[in-house]
Design an enzyme around this catalytic site. Structure first.
Site, PDB file in Angstrom:
ATOM      1  N   HIS A 118      46.390  41.066  33.967  1.00  0.00           N
ATOM      2  CA  HIS A 118      46.921  39.734  33.627  1.00  0.00           C
ATOM      3  C   HIS A 118      48.383  39.830  33.178  1.00  0.00           C
ATOM      4  CE1 HIS A 118      47.174  35.864  31.600  1.00  0.00           C
ATOM      5  NE2 HIS A 118      45.940  35.561  31.896  1.00  0.00           N
ATOM      6  N   GLU A 130      49.088  37.441  38.168  1.00  0.00           N
ATOM      7  CA  GLU A 130      48.050  38.424  37.842  1.00  0.00           C
ATOM      8  C   GLU A 130      47.390  38.916  39.131  1.00  0.00           C
ATOM      9  OE1 GLU A 130      45.560  35.961  35.326  1.00  0.00           O
ATOM     10  OE2 GLU A 130      47.387  34.873  34.833  1.00  0.00           O
TER      11      GLU A 130
END
Ligand code: TA6
Length: 294
Positions: A164, A268
């Site tokens: 992420h 991400e």
């Protein structure tokens, strides 16, 4: 924290005055970086002579078990809310747990650190499977992160994940993301509506939260108000999630300054949604992300 002999480029440190959050400071001739043992989370990375490659919230909370806002949190063994139980932690438990430093190696062109997390009573209470996850950071003139997942149990399991990554941008309204022009996406702000490909680079004028499935894994964040761009390469990750919280959501996040949304962007890489991975007993899979400025 670790029983591994540390090369000179790695120094143990703490993220908090209470010394509850151990970290490792890395300085070699190619870069400097900071890694939290919680989540094996890279918090900062700057190649020699370059601007920082990652964004870290000035209001990040450094509390055991609380996800740290910035760097590259690992969402594992599920991405997003738990499919069946909203009481379970969003994005899984990996980023909330302290990992063990398993290897640390100094090479001519990089420092490599490998961290491990395996199942225990606490993880099995959330996700009833036996696994070993290894996260390897290769820190040199460029950065690579490799997640390896091994199914050490006797039955197959499915997992989704995302690295992420938070990136710094000069002004989100003068940023474009290339590489997803031909990809349809799920708009997580419109009840997961499936939207057609835009056939154009992604630009930002509002809260954005999109899951691209079956994506190619090569993207570029162009910081038009700054100079240069960030290149992302993750061909084994078929999902890309693009997120900016914009104003209202940022004001609801205690670990982000009110104006911080303007200077950050998440792109991400992982495998989620239709790209979720099935791993047979005894099988292992590795997924690699490479990041660099150009
Ligand atoms: O990046 C996509 C996303 O799922 C967003 O919906 C937002 O929730 C973000 O992750 C951050 O999640 P977190 O749990 O770290 O606040």
């Amino acid at each position: 924290m670790t029983h591994v002999d540390l090369p000179a480029s790695i120094r143990p440190t703490w993220l908090d005055s209470a010394r509850l959050m151990p970290a490792l400071q890395i300085r070699n001739t190619h870069c400097d970086a900071l890694v939290s043992l919680q989540g094996a989370q890279l918090l900062s990375f700057r190649a020699a002579g370059q601007k920082p490659l990652l964004w870290l919230s000035e209001q990040a909370a450094y509390l055991p078990g609380k996800a740290i806002r910035g760097g590259i949190p690992l969402c594992f063994p599920w991405f997003g809310p738990h499919a069946a139980d909203p009481q379970k932690p969003a994005h899984g438990f990996a980023r909330q747990r302290e990992w063990t430093l398993w290897q640390a190696r100094e090479q001519a062109d990089h420092t490599a650190l490998a961290f491990r997390l395996s199942d225990d009573d606490a993880t099995r209470a959330l996700w009833p499977h036996a696994f070993v996850a290894t996260l390897t950071l290769t820190l040199g003139a460029t950065l690579s992160v490799t997640l390896q997942v091994e199914n050490t149990g006797s039955t197959a399991f499915r997992f989704s994940f995302a690295l992420h990554s938070y990136f710094p941008v000069t002004d989100i309204e003068s940023v474009r993301v290339e590489g997803l022009e031909a990809q349809g996406f799920i708009d997580q702000l419109q009840n997961d509506a499936r939207c057609p490909a835009e056939q154009a680079a992604i630009r930002f004028s509002r809260e954005t939260d999109r899951l691209y499935e079956g994506a190619g894994g090569y993207y570029r964040i162009v910081d038009e108000a700054g100079d240069g761009s960030i290149r992302i390469a993750a061909p084994s990750c078929h999902s890309a999630i693009v997120w900016n919280p914009w104003t209202e959501k940022t004001q609801r996040l205690a670990d982000m300054a009110n104006e911080a949304w303007r200077h950050m962007l998440c792109v991400e890489c992982g495998n989620a949604g239709r790209d979720t991975i099935e791993l047979a007993a005894g099988q292992q899979r590795a997924f690699r992300l490479q990041l660099s400025r150009d």
